[in-house]
Scaffold this motif. Structure first.
Motif, short mmCIF file in Angstrom:
data_model
loop_
_atom_site.label_atom_id
_atom_site.label_comp_id
_atom_site.label_asym_id
_atom_site.label_seq_id
_atom_site.Cartn_x
_atom_site.Cartn_y
_atom_site.Cartn_z
N ASP A 61 0.85 -1.20 0.00
CA ASP A 61 0.00 0.00 0.00
C ASP A 61 0.88 1.25 0.00
OD1 ASP A 61 -1.89 1.95 0.36
OD2 ASP A 61 -2.96 0.91 1.96
N SER A 62 0.66 2.13 -0.95
CA SER A 62 1.52 3.31 -1.08
C SER A 62 1.35 4.28 0.09
CB SER A 62 1.23 4.04 -2.39
OG SER A 62 -0.10 4.50 -2.42
N ARG A 63 0.17 4.30 0.72
CA ARG A 63 -0.03 5.18 1.88
C ARG A 63 0.89 4.77 3.03
NH1 ARG A 63 -5.89 4.31 3.52
NH2 ARG A 63 -5.17 2.21 3.12
N ILE A 64 1.05 3.48 3.21
CA ILE A 64 1.89 2.96 4.28
C ILE A 64 3.36 3.26 3.98
CG2 ILE A 64 2.63 0.86 5.49
CD1 ILE A 64 -0.26 -0.19 4.88
N ILE A 65 3.75 3.10 2.73
CA ILE A 65 5.13 3.38 2.34
C ILE A 65 5.46 4.85 2.60
CG2 ILE A 65 6.72 3.50 0.38
CD1 ILE A 65 5.16 1.10 -0.81
N GLU A 66 4.58 5.75 2.19
CA GLU A 66 4.82 7.18 2.38
C GLU A 66 4.85 7.56 3.86
OE1 GLU A 66 1.81 9.13 0.12
OE2 GLU A 66 2.65 8.48 -1.79
N SER A 67 3.93 7.00 4.64
CA SER A 67 3.91 7.31 6.07
C SER A 67 5.16 6.80 6.77
CB SER A 67 2.68 6.70 6.72
OG SER A 67 1.51 7.29 6.23
N ALA A 68 5.56 5.57 6.44
CA ALA A 68 6.77 5.00 7.06
C ALA A 68 8.00 5.82 6.68
CB ALA A 68 6.94 3.55 6.62
N ALA A 69 8.07 6.27 5.43
CA ALA A 69 9.21 7.08 5.00
C ALA A 69 9.25 8.41 5.76
CB ALA A 69 9.15 7.32 3.50
N ASP A 70 8.08 9.00 5.99
CA ASP A 70 8.03 10.26 6.74
C ASP A 70 8.52 10.08 8.17
OD1 ASP A 70 7.08 11.61 4.55
OD2 ASP A 70 4.97 11.53 5.19
N VAL A 71 8.10 8.98 8.80
CA VAL A 71 8.49 8.74 10.20
C VAL A 71 9.99 8.44 10.27
CG1 VAL A 71 8.10 7.32 12.24
CG2 VAL A 71 6.18 7.94 10.78
N ILE A 72 10.49 7.64 9.34
CA ILE A 72 11.92 7.33 9.33
C ILE A 72 12.75 8.58 9.09
CG2 ILE A 72 13.73 6.15 7.99
CD1 ILE A 72 11.93 3.73 7.86
N ALA A 73 12.25 9.49 8.28
CA ALA A 73 12.97 10.73 8.00
C ALA A 73 13.20 11.54 9.28
CB ALA A 73 12.21 11.56 6.98
N ALA A 74 12.29 11.43 10.22
CA ALA A 74 12.45 12.14 11.49
C ALA A 74 13.61 11.57 12.30
CB ALA A 74 11.16 12.06 12.30
N PHE A 75 13.97 10.30 12.06
CA PHE A 75 15.07 9.67 12.79
C PHE A 75 16.42 9.93 12.14
CE2 PHE A 75 11.58 7.06 14.37
CZ PHE A 75 11.88 7.02 15.72
#
Length: 97
Positions: A61-75
């Motif tokens: 699911d592309s929504r999950i990919i984008e959300s996970a990428a956003d959260v990882i970017a914070a780290f």
């Protein structure tokens, strides 16, 4: 909203383990549940959920990919552990000189 955040930030080890179990179970569910797990991880913001976020990057699911990428970017750029100042040299330092 603040009560939701307060209940998602664990205050002791037991709550932390329960939250990790909840995220683990949600990541095994439907796309909506996986998206909820990513949002919980975003609110919690602890580095122990990085493996789940990496799994989210490989989701269908592309929504999950984008959300996970956003959260990882914070780290990105944050040190995993603070460096200890004043650490003594190893015992065999005289052999190294």
């Amino acid at each position: 909203e603040t009560t939701k955040i307060a209940c998602l930030t664990p205050s002791n080890d037991k709550e932390r383990l329960e939250l990790k179990k909840r995220i683990h179970l949600l990541m095994q569910g439907s796309p909506e549940e996986r998206l909820e797990a990513i949002e919980i991880a975003r609110i919690w913001g602890h580095s122990s959920i990085l493996p789940y976020l990496r799994r989210g990057l490989k989701d269908s699911d592309s929504r999950i990919i984008e959300s996970a990428a956003d959260v990882i970017a914070a780290f990105r750029g944050k040190p995993s552990r603070p460096k200890i100042q004043g650490k003594r040299p190893p015992r065999n330092v005289s052999l190294m000189r």
